[in-house]
Motif scaffolding. Structure first.
Motif, PDB file in Angstrom:
ATOM      1  N   GLU A   3      37.173  34.031  33.288  1.00 26.92           N
ATOM      2  CA  GLU A   3      37.573  34.923  34.373  1.00 26.92           C
ATOM      3  C   GLU A   3      36.618  34.764  35.555  1.00 26.92           C
ATOM      4  O   GLU A   3      35.414  34.632  35.378  1.00 26.92           O
ATOM      5  CB  GLU A   3      37.543  36.368  33.878  1.00 26.92           C
ATOM      6  N   THR A   4      37.165  34.764  36.757  1.00 24.72           N
ATOM      7  CA  THR A   4      36.349  34.653  37.968  1.00 24.72           C
ATOM      8  C   THR A   4      35.561  35.940  38.156  1.00 24.72           C
ATOM      9  O   THR A   4      36.130  37.031  38.125  1.00 24.72           O
ATOM     10  CB  THR A   4      37.244  34.410  39.197  1.00 24.72           C
ATOM     11  N   PRO A   5      34.239  35.834  38.351  1.00 27.92           N
ATOM     12  CA  PRO A   5      33.447  37.054  38.561  1.00 27.92           C
ATOM     13  C   PRO A   5      33.760  37.661  39.922  1.00 27.92           C
ATOM     14  O   PRO A   5      34.282  36.993  40.817  1.00 27.92           O
ATOM     15  CB  PRO A   5      32.000  36.548  38.516  1.00 27.92           C
ATOM     16  N   ARG A   6      33.464  38.934  40.063  1.00 22.35           N
ATOM     17  CA  ARG A   6      33.639  39.590  41.359  1.00 22.35           C
ATOM     18  C   ARG A   6      32.357  40.329  41.706  1.00 22.35           C
ATOM     19  O   ARG A   6      31.561  40.657  40.827  1.00 22.35           O
ATOM     20  CB  ARG A   6      34.846  40.517  41.366  1.00 22.35           C
ATOM     21  N   LEU A   7      32.186  40.583  42.982  1.00 24.24           N
ATOM     22  CA  LEU A   7      31.034  41.354  43.429  1.00 24.24           C
ATOM     23  C   LEU A   7      31.134  42.774  42.895  1.00 24.24           C
ATOM     24  O   LEU A   7      32.239  43.315  42.764  1.00 24.24           O
ATOM     25  CB  LEU A   7      30.993  41.407  44.963  1.00 24.24           C
ATOM     26  N   PRO A   8      29.994  43.399  42.626  1.00 32.13           N
ATOM     27  CA  PRO A   8      30.051  44.805  42.226  1.00 32.13           C
ATOM     28  C   PRO A   8      30.479  45.645  43.430  1.00 32.13           C
ATOM     29  O   PRO A   8      30.275  45.250  44.574  1.00 32.13           O
ATOM     30  CB  PRO A   8      28.609  45.122  41.822  1.00 32.13           C
ATOM     31  N   GLY A   9      31.087  46.768  43.160  1.00 34.91           N
ATOM     32  CA  GLY A   9      31.427  47.662  44.260  1.00 34.91           C
ATOM     33  C   GLY A   9      32.897  47.974  44.324  1.00 34.91           C
ATOM     34  O   GLY A   9      33.564  48.137  43.312  1.00 34.91           O
TER      35      GLY A   9
END
Length: 144
Positions: A3-9
């Protein structure tokens, strides 16, 4: 497949709710038509909408006000600097530094999740709209 990581927030759903809420606040309070932007912690636009009747330039200014909040880690109108320094900062950031009210950080528990900016009304109206939206969002239990 990884899975592609995403920025927190903030998520897209969070950003869309914040933008819709800010536009709603502006309409409720009789402000001029606004553009409202919500950015992630890296300064990229997640959601941007311009109300009918708002000037086209307000979109870019809303984004710049939100980026200013991220750059300074405070509301965009809260850092008073001499003109020459403002000019230098604007040059360094390609014009995406606007030291007028209307850009705020979106935070939860002292952590920056993103930023919101508005343009189209008086600077204080712009900030009031995004701050009210952020306050409503926090109260609704959506953070993080």
């Amino acid at each position: 497949m990884t899975e592609t990581p995403r920025l927190p927030g903030l998520t897209l759903a969070d950003a869309d709710r914040l933008v819709a809420s800010a536009l709603e606040v502006a309409a409720e309070r009789g402000f001029p038509p606004l553009a409202v932007a919500v950015l992630d912690v890296g300064g990229s636009v997640i959601s941007l909408r311009r109300a009918d009747g708002a000037m086209p330039m307000t979109s870019r200014i809303a984004v710049a006000k939100a980026r200013t909040a991220l750059l300074t880690l405070r509301p965009s109108g809260k850092l008073e600097l001499p003109g020459a320094i403002v000019d230098s900062i604007q040059h360094l950031h390609g014009g995406d530094y606007v030291p007028f009210a209307g850009g705020i950080l979106i935070t939860a528990d002292g952590v920056v999740l993103g930023a919101a900016g508005a343009s189209g009304g008086h600077a204080k109206e712009d900030e009031e709209a995004v701050q009210a939206a952020a306050d409503r969002w926090l109260v609704s239990g959506n953070p993080g």
